[in-house]
Design a protein around this motif. Structure first.
Motif, PDB file in Angstrom:
ATOM      1  N   PHE A   1      16.003  48.734  29.841  1.00 43.29           N
ATOM      2  CA  PHE A   1      15.625  49.285  31.141  1.00 43.29           C
ATOM      3  C   PHE A   1      14.555  48.444  31.842  1.00 43.29           C
ATOM      4  O   PHE A   1      14.303  48.619  33.028  1.00 43.29           O
ATOM      5  N   GLY A   2      13.928  47.538  31.115  1.00 43.36           N
ATOM      6  CA  GLY A   2      12.902  46.675  31.692  1.00 43.36           C
ATOM      7  C   GLY A   2      13.418  45.310  32.111  1.00 43.36           C
ATOM      8  O   GLY A   2      12.655  44.504  32.651  1.00 43.36           O
ATOM      9  N   ARG A   3      14.681  45.057  31.879  1.00 43.83           N
ATOM     10  CA  ARG A   3      15.261  43.766  32.246  1.00 43.83           C
ATOM     11  C   ARG A   3      15.414  43.671  33.762  1.00 43.83           C
ATOM     12  O   ARG A   3      15.575  44.695  34.438  1.00 43.83           O
ATOM     13  N   PRO A   4      15.400  42.457  34.302  1.00 40.31           N
ATOM     14  CA  PRO A   4      15.592  42.302  35.750  1.00 40.31           C
ATOM     15  C   PRO A   4      16.946  42.841  36.234  1.00 40.31           C
ATOM     16  O   PRO A   4      17.075  43.271  37.369  1.00 40.31           O
TER      17      PRO A   4
ATOM     18  N   PHE B   1      24.192  58.402  25.554  1.00 41.01           N
ATOM     19  CA  PHE B   1      24.303  56.985  25.227  1.00 41.01           C
ATOM     20  C   PHE B   1      22.924  56.484  24.824  1.00 41.01           C
ATOM     21  O   PHE B   1      22.041  56.334  25.659  1.00 41.01           O
ATOM     22  N   GLY B   2      22.735  56.219  23.533  1.00 39.74           N
ATOM     23  CA  GLY B   2      21.480  55.677  23.032  1.00 39.74           C
ATOM     24  C   GLY B   2      21.461  54.169  23.180  1.00 39.74           C
ATOM     25  O   GLY B   2      22.424  53.484  22.822  1.00 39.74           O
TER      26      GLY B   2
ATOM     27  N   GLY C   1      16.721  55.775  26.227  1.00 40.47           N
ATOM     28  CA  GLY C   1      16.102  54.589  25.636  1.00 40.47           C
ATOM     29  C   GLY C   1      15.313  54.901  24.385  1.00 40.47           C
ATOM     30  O   GLY C   1      14.550  55.853  24.339  1.00 40.47           O
ATOM     31  N   SER C   2      15.510  54.091  23.379  1.00 40.18           N
ATOM     32  CA  SER C   2      14.765  54.202  22.135  1.00 40.18           C
ATOM     33  C   SER C   2      13.771  53.046  22.060  1.00 40.18           C
ATOM     34  O   SER C   2      14.170  51.882  22.023  1.00 40.18           O
TER      35      SER C   2
END
Length: 128
Positions: A75-78, A68-69, A113-114
């Motif tokens: 990934f940095g969101r709260p 899953f791209g 993550g891209s």
């Protein structure tokens, strides 16, 4: 744009393609919202018997595997832990809805993550 690449044995996939694409798209929309429906990209890779190995031997009945791209910024969101959990759970449930409960324990979902600036569409680098 969410990209899902699904590897599954060809014999298990035949005749289920449209159902699987719809179920996976719905799983992503359940997390992101309806705005994402038109940008979910699902690619189904059917492998012939003998071309999937686990533990050094051809796999007899492997469960589907999903790559899953996703944008790395997610990934940095709260709420990243919740998003990841909901995507893994929803995608697994979509696979199980199409292939049956026996595959659940082996379904793998890998979120990759891209980073911004490392992909593009139509020849243009995506910077956000």
């Amino acid at each position: 744009m969410p990209h899902l690449t699904v590897h599954v044995l060809e014999d298990d996939l035949v005749g289920r393609e449209a159902e699987l694409i719809e179920a996976l798209t719905d799983a992503v929309v359940a997390v992101y919202g309806d705005w994402a429906r038109d940008i979910v990209d699902v690619r189904l890779i059917g492998l012939p018997p003998g071309r999937w190995g686990i533990g050094g031997k051809p796999a007899q009945a492997p469960s589907p595997s999903v790559l899953f791209g996703i944008k790395e910024a997610a990934f940095g969101r709260p709420d990243a832990e919740d998003i990841v959990a909901r995507l893994v759970s929803g995608v697994t449930d979509a696979i199980v809805a199409v292939f049956g409960e026996p595959v659940r324990s082996g379904v793998s979902v890998e979120l990759v993550g891209s980073p911004a600036g490392r992909s593009g569409i139509g020849g243009v680098v995506i910077t956000s």
